[in-house]
Scaffold this motif. Structure first.
Motif, PDB file in Angstrom:
ATOM      1  N   VAL A  16       0.833  -1.205  -0.164  1.00 60.23           N
ATOM      2  CA  VAL A  16       0.082  -0.048   0.018  1.00 60.23           C
ATOM      3  C   VAL A  16       0.642   0.816  -0.038  1.00 60.23           C
ATOM      4  O   VAL A  16       1.650   1.109   0.695  1.00 60.23           O
ATOM      5  N   LEU A  17       1.306   2.717  -1.068  1.00 56.04           N
ATOM      6  CA  LEU A  17       1.565   2.952  -1.413  1.00 56.04           C
ATOM      7  C   LEU A  17       1.162   4.625  -0.933  1.00 56.04           C
ATOM      8  O   LEU A  17       0.307   5.101  -1.593  1.00 56.04           O
ATOM      9  N   SER A  18       0.992   5.522   0.323  1.00 61.39           N
ATOM     10  CA  SER A  18       0.527   6.559   0.564  1.00 61.39           C
ATOM     11  C   SER A  18       0.875   7.450   1.284  1.00 61.39           C
ATOM     12  O   SER A  18       2.380   6.894   0.977  1.00 61.39           O
ATOM     13  N   LEU A  19       0.934   8.341   1.925  1.00 57.05           N
ATOM     14  CA  LEU A  19       1.101   9.239   2.426  1.00 57.05           C
ATOM     15  C   LEU A  19       1.666   8.526   3.667  1.00 57.05           C
ATOM     16  O   LEU A  19       3.354   8.631   4.016  1.00 57.05           O
ATOM     17  N   PHE A  20       1.313   7.435   4.395  1.00 57.95           N
ATOM     18  CA  PHE A  20       2.415   6.325   5.755  1.00 57.95           C
ATOM     19  C   PHE A  20       2.533   4.895   5.050  1.00 57.95           C
ATOM     20  O   PHE A  20       1.172   3.864   5.120  1.00 57.95           O
ATOM     21  N   ALA A  21       2.962   4.584   4.208  1.00 53.00           N
ATOM     22  CA  ALA A  21       3.742   3.772   3.176  1.00 53.00           C
ATOM     23  C   ALA A  21       3.538   1.920   4.972  1.00 53.00           C
ATOM     24  O   ALA A  21       4.251   2.693   5.240  1.00 53.00           O
ATOM     25  N   THR A  22       3.351   1.587   4.268  1.00 46.49           N
ATOM     26  CA  THR A  22       2.667   0.085   4.835  1.00 46.49           C
ATOM     27  C   THR A  22       3.159  -1.214   3.926  1.00 46.49           C
ATOM     28  O   THR A  22       2.454  -1.232   2.840  1.00 46.49           O
ATOM     29  N   PHE A  23       3.890  -1.360   4.549  1.00 42.08           N
ATOM     30  CA  PHE A  23       4.033  -3.096   3.782  1.00 42.08           C
ATOM     31  C   PHE A  23       2.467  -4.084   4.679  1.00 42.08           C
ATOM     32  O   PHE A  23       2.895  -4.167   5.761  1.00 42.08           O
ATOM     33  N   VAL A  24       1.925  -4.408   3.811  1.00 41.92           N
ATOM     34  CA  VAL A  24       0.457  -5.443   3.724  1.00 41.92           C
ATOM     35  C   VAL A  24       1.190  -6.732   4.419  1.00 41.92           C
ATOM     36  O   VAL A  24       1.641  -6.958   3.067  1.00 41.92           O
ATOM     37  N   ILE A  25       1.082  -7.555   5.386  1.00 43.24           N
ATOM     38  CA  ILE A  25       1.507  -8.953   5.135  1.00 43.24           C
ATOM     39  C   ILE A  25       0.457  -9.154   5.179  1.00 43.24           C
ATOM     40  O   ILE A  25      -1.295  -9.111   5.450  1.00 43.24           O
ATOM     41  N   PRO A  26      -0.360 -11.076   4.606  1.00 43.46           N
ATOM     42  CA  PRO A  26      -1.013 -11.900   3.939  1.00 43.46           C
ATOM     43  C   PRO A  26      -1.660 -12.888   4.971  1.00 43.46           C
ATOM     44  O   PRO A  26      -0.704 -12.984   6.354  1.00 43.46           O
ATOM     45  N   ALA A  27      -3.238 -12.552   4.904  1.00 45.14           N
ATOM     46  CA  ALA A  27      -3.878 -12.957   6.301  1.00 45.14           C
ATOM     47  C   ALA A  27      -3.721 -14.460   6.408  1.00 45.14           C
ATOM     48  O   ALA A  27      -3.752 -14.752   5.402  1.00 45.14           O
ATOM     49  N   SER A  28      -4.474 -15.053   7.365  1.00 41.17           N
ATOM     50  CA  SER A  28      -4.915 -16.314   7.144  1.00 41.17           C
ATOM     51  C   SER A  28      -5.953 -16.583   6.110  1.00 41.17           C
ATOM     52  O   SER A  28      -7.171 -16.251   6.516  1.00 41.17           O
ATOM     53  N   ALA A  29      -6.135 -17.216   4.871  1.00 37.14           N
ATOM     54  CA  ALA A  29      -7.684 -18.447   4.505  1.00 37.14           C
ATOM     55  C   ALA A  29      -7.603 -18.543   4.932  1.00 37.14           C
ATOM     56  O   ALA A  29      -7.174 -19.800   5.295  1.00 37.14           O
ATOM     57  N   GLU A  30      -9.225 -18.961   4.390  1.00 42.26           N
ATOM     58  CA  GLU A  30      -9.533 -20.270   4.896  1.00 42.26           C
ATOM     59  C   GLU A  30      -9.583 -21.683   4.386  1.00 42.26           C
ATOM     60  O   GLU A  30      -8.930 -21.567   2.650  1.00 42.26           O
ATOM     61  N   ALA A  31      -9.420 -22.383   4.224  1.00 46.23           N
ATOM     62  CA  ALA A  31      -8.325 -24.134   4.126  1.00 46.23           C
ATOM     63  C   ALA A  31      -9.356 -24.014   2.764  1.00 46.23           C
ATOM     64  O   ALA A  31     -10.414 -24.277   3.281  1.00 46.23           O
ATOM     65  N   THR A  32      -8.886 -24.030   1.468  1.00 52.74           N
ATOM     66  CA  THR A  32      -9.801 -25.020   0.361  1.00 52.74           C
ATOM     67  C   THR A  32      -8.631 -26.043  -0.189  1.00 52.74           C
ATOM     68  O   THR A  32      -7.720 -26.511   0.139  1.00 52.74           O
ATOM     69  N   ASN A  33      -9.435 -26.493  -0.709  1.00 51.68           N
ATOM     70  CA  ASN A  33      -9.286 -27.882  -1.618  1.00 51.68           C
ATOM     71  C   ASN A  33      -7.548 -27.656  -2.948  1.00 51.68           C
ATOM     72  O   ASN A  33      -8.546 -27.302  -4.349  1.00 51.68           O
ATOM     73  N   LEU A  34      -6.702 -27.670  -2.277  1.00 50.10           N
ATOM     74  CA  LEU A  34      -5.371 -27.080  -3.302  1.00 50.10           C
ATOM     75  C   LEU A  34      -5.928 -28.593  -4.737  1.00 50.10           C
ATOM     76  O   LEU A  34      -5.212 -27.731  -5.504  1.00 50.10           O
ATOM     77  N   ALA A  35      -5.850 -29.833  -4.561  1.00 48.26           N
ATOM     78  CA  ALA A  35      -5.426 -30.392  -4.957  1.00 48.26           C
ATOM     79  C   ALA A  35      -6.543 -30.019  -6.589  1.00 48.26           C
ATOM     80  O   ALA A  35      -6.528 -30.866  -7.688  1.00 48.26           O
ATOM     81  N   ALA A  36      -7.897 -29.824  -6.302  1.00 48.27           N
ATOM     82  CA  ALA A  36      -8.823 -29.310  -7.473  1.00 48.27           C
ATOM     83  C   ALA A  36      -8.603 -28.952  -8.971  1.00 48.27           C
ATOM     84  O   ALA A  36      -8.008 -28.075  -8.454  1.00 48.27           O
ATOM     85  N   GLY A  37      -8.309 -29.587  -9.712  1.00 47.04           N
ATOM     86  CA  GLY A  37      -8.053 -30.024 -10.832  1.00 47.04           C
ATOM     87  C   GLY A  37      -6.398 -29.727 -11.469  1.00 47.04           C
ATOM     88  O   GLY A  37      -6.437 -29.500 -12.239  1.00 47.04           O
ATOM     89  N   LYS A  38      -5.821 -30.665 -10.199  1.00 49.17           N
ATOM     90  CA  LYS A  38      -4.516 -30.516 -10.654  1.00 49.17           C
ATOM     91  C   LYS A  38      -4.212 -31.346 -10.547  1.00 49.17           C
ATOM     92  O   LYS A  38      -4.470 -32.849 -10.605  1.00 49.17           O
ATOM     93  N   THR A  39      -2.695 -31.509 -11.709  1.00 46.67           N
ATOM     94  CA  THR A  39      -2.427 -32.694 -12.122  1.00 46.67           C
ATOM     95  C   THR A  39      -1.887 -33.891 -11.216  1.00 46.67           C
ATOM     96  O   THR A  39      -0.821 -32.786 -10.757  1.00 46.67           O
ATOM     97  N   TYR A  40      -1.483 -34.504 -11.841  1.00 49.40           N
ATOM     98  CA  TYR A  40      -0.742 -35.694 -10.588  1.00 49.40           C
ATOM     99  C   TYR A  40      -0.156 -37.012 -11.435  1.00 49.40           C
ATOM    100  O   TYR A  40      -0.894 -37.021 -12.952  1.00 49.40           O
ATOM    101  N   THR A  41       0.561 -37.812 -10.960  1.00 48.09           N
ATOM    102  CA  THR A  41       0.755 -39.190 -11.224  1.00 48.09           C
ATOM    103  C   THR A  41       0.678 -39.931 -10.639  1.00 48.09           C
ATOM    104  O   THR A  41       0.282 -40.116  -9.027  1.00 48.09           O
ATOM    105  N   ILE A  42      -0.077 -41.707 -10.854  1.00 42.91           N
ATOM    106  CA  ILE A  42      -0.063 -42.931 -10.429  1.00 42.91           C
ATOM    107  C   ILE A  42       0.303 -43.644 -11.071  1.00 42.91           C
ATOM    108  O   ILE A  42       1.297 -43.680 -12.350  1.00 42.91           O
TER     109      ILE A  42
END
Length: 353
Positions: A16-42
């Motif tokens: 965020v760049l403004s008169l008072f610059a702040t580096f914003v860090i990420p917040a914890s997000a809700e867990a999601t299915n990270l494997a959805a649509g991803k490639t895999y091997t068997i």
């Protein structure tokens, strides 16, 4: 040089760049299915031969119950009432060469999440004995383990379960809980059992890193009523998020009109003049603060406290005031951002020049 506190509400990573610059860090997000649509091997699948190979494995025969390379992460699980004929099933048999050649045999399903992610848990959908009508399908002596890796070469144990008679659900036979704070790009399901095993889906739950293209700014959140003929009158204008917005905080902790204040005690809250301002209660959450409660325009400090503003155990209160919700008033954007905050949103408080 004067230092001033600012507070940044974030759901993603941004600068965020403004008169008072702040580096914003990420917040914890809700867990999601990270494997959805991803490639895999068997590992290789079973190819059923005829009488000439005693109905065993025949490398020249077509794959029995083949996996098309997408079915295990496409979000579709096989229904229990369609037997093993449903196309969602992929079949694994212990009579395949790769299974027999291993010192500790297992079928392997390796999912590439695309980036190193924070992983909470994993699930696998297996056919039960009931689905297969007992035809060589018996999960009683099945073992499922999960291993994780950042590079796809070095693997670490993340979870293990023995599937026994106590599991009686139709499809979701095993849900493997992975220890907290596991980070990996590759998640490998290892399945051990004689006979057949049928899988219709694998899932990996957690939080993916924020990509630069996914970063939102607070300007992305405006919502206007298309029928509104005067969108700047503040009547039909609202804000749907507070992504990356920085609230400039008054050092004297007073609301004198069009101001924001950060309050740390009950006495400060009573003295800051929170009348007709928005009060946002925050509680400590590691290096961040978490939104607990948003009280719009309580009318007085006493009313805010009555509605749940409780400044204890390290809690703080953000107080935001603007006379209206349009650009004739200097703090109108802060007002709408404060109103858009929801319980569970994370904030960072920083000392800014």
């Amino acid at each position: 040089m004067k230092f001033k506190k600012s507070i940044s509400f974030v759901l993603t990573l941004c600068m965020v760049l403004s008169l008072f610059a702040t580096f914003v860090i990420p917040a914890s997000a809700e867990a999601t299915n990270l494997a959805a649509g991803k490639t895999y091997t068997i590992t290789d699948q079973f190819r059923a031969g005829g009488k000439e190979v005693n109905w065993g494995y025949d490398p020249n025969a077509p794959i029995s119950y083949p996996d098309d390379g997408v079915k295990l992460t496409d979000g579709t699980t096989a229904p229990a009432d369609n037997g093993l004929q449903d196309a969602a099933w992929a079949g694994f048999n212990h009579n395949t060469p790769s299974y027999k050649e291993q010192e500790y045999p297992s079928h392997k399903i390796t999912v590439d999440l695309g980036a190193v992610c924070d992983i909470d848990s994993a699930s696998i959908y297996l056919a039960t004995r009931q689905v297969g009508n007992g035809a060589g399908i018996d999960y009683t002596y099945s073992f499922v383990s999960v291993k994780v890796s950042e590079d796809g070469e070095t693997w670490t144990d993340a979870g293990y379960v023995e599937i026994g008679d106590t599991v009686v659900t139709d499809e979701l036979v095993a849900k493997i809980d992975i220890e907290a704070d596991v980070s990996a790009q590759y998640v490998q399901f290892r399945l051990t059992r004689g006979g057949w095993l049928f899988v219709s889906e694998v899932e990996v739950y957690g939080t993916a890193p924020v990509e630069e293209d996914d970063v939102l700014t607070w300007e992305d959140g405006w919502i206007n009523d298309p029928a509104d003929t005067n969108p700047n009158d503040g009547q039909n204008l609202k804000f749907d998020n507070a992504y990356g917005y920085t609230f400039a905080i008054e050092a004297d902790k007073k609301i004198g009109g069009e101001d924001n204040a950060l309050i740390e005690t009950v006495d400060e809250y009573k003295a800051c003049n929170p009348n007709w301002a928005i009060s946002v209660l925050l509680k400590p959450a590691g290096d961040l603060y978490e939104v607990v409660l948003v009280v719009p325009t309580p009318g007085s400090a006493a009313t805010g406290i009555e509605k749940g503003i409780s400044i204890e155990d390290g809690n703080i209160v953000l107080v935001v005031h603007s006379s209206a919700s349009h650009d004739a008033y200097p703090n109108w954007q802060a007002k709408l951002c404060a109103l858009a905050l929801k319980a569970g949103d994370k904030v960072k408080v920083a000392e800014d020049k």
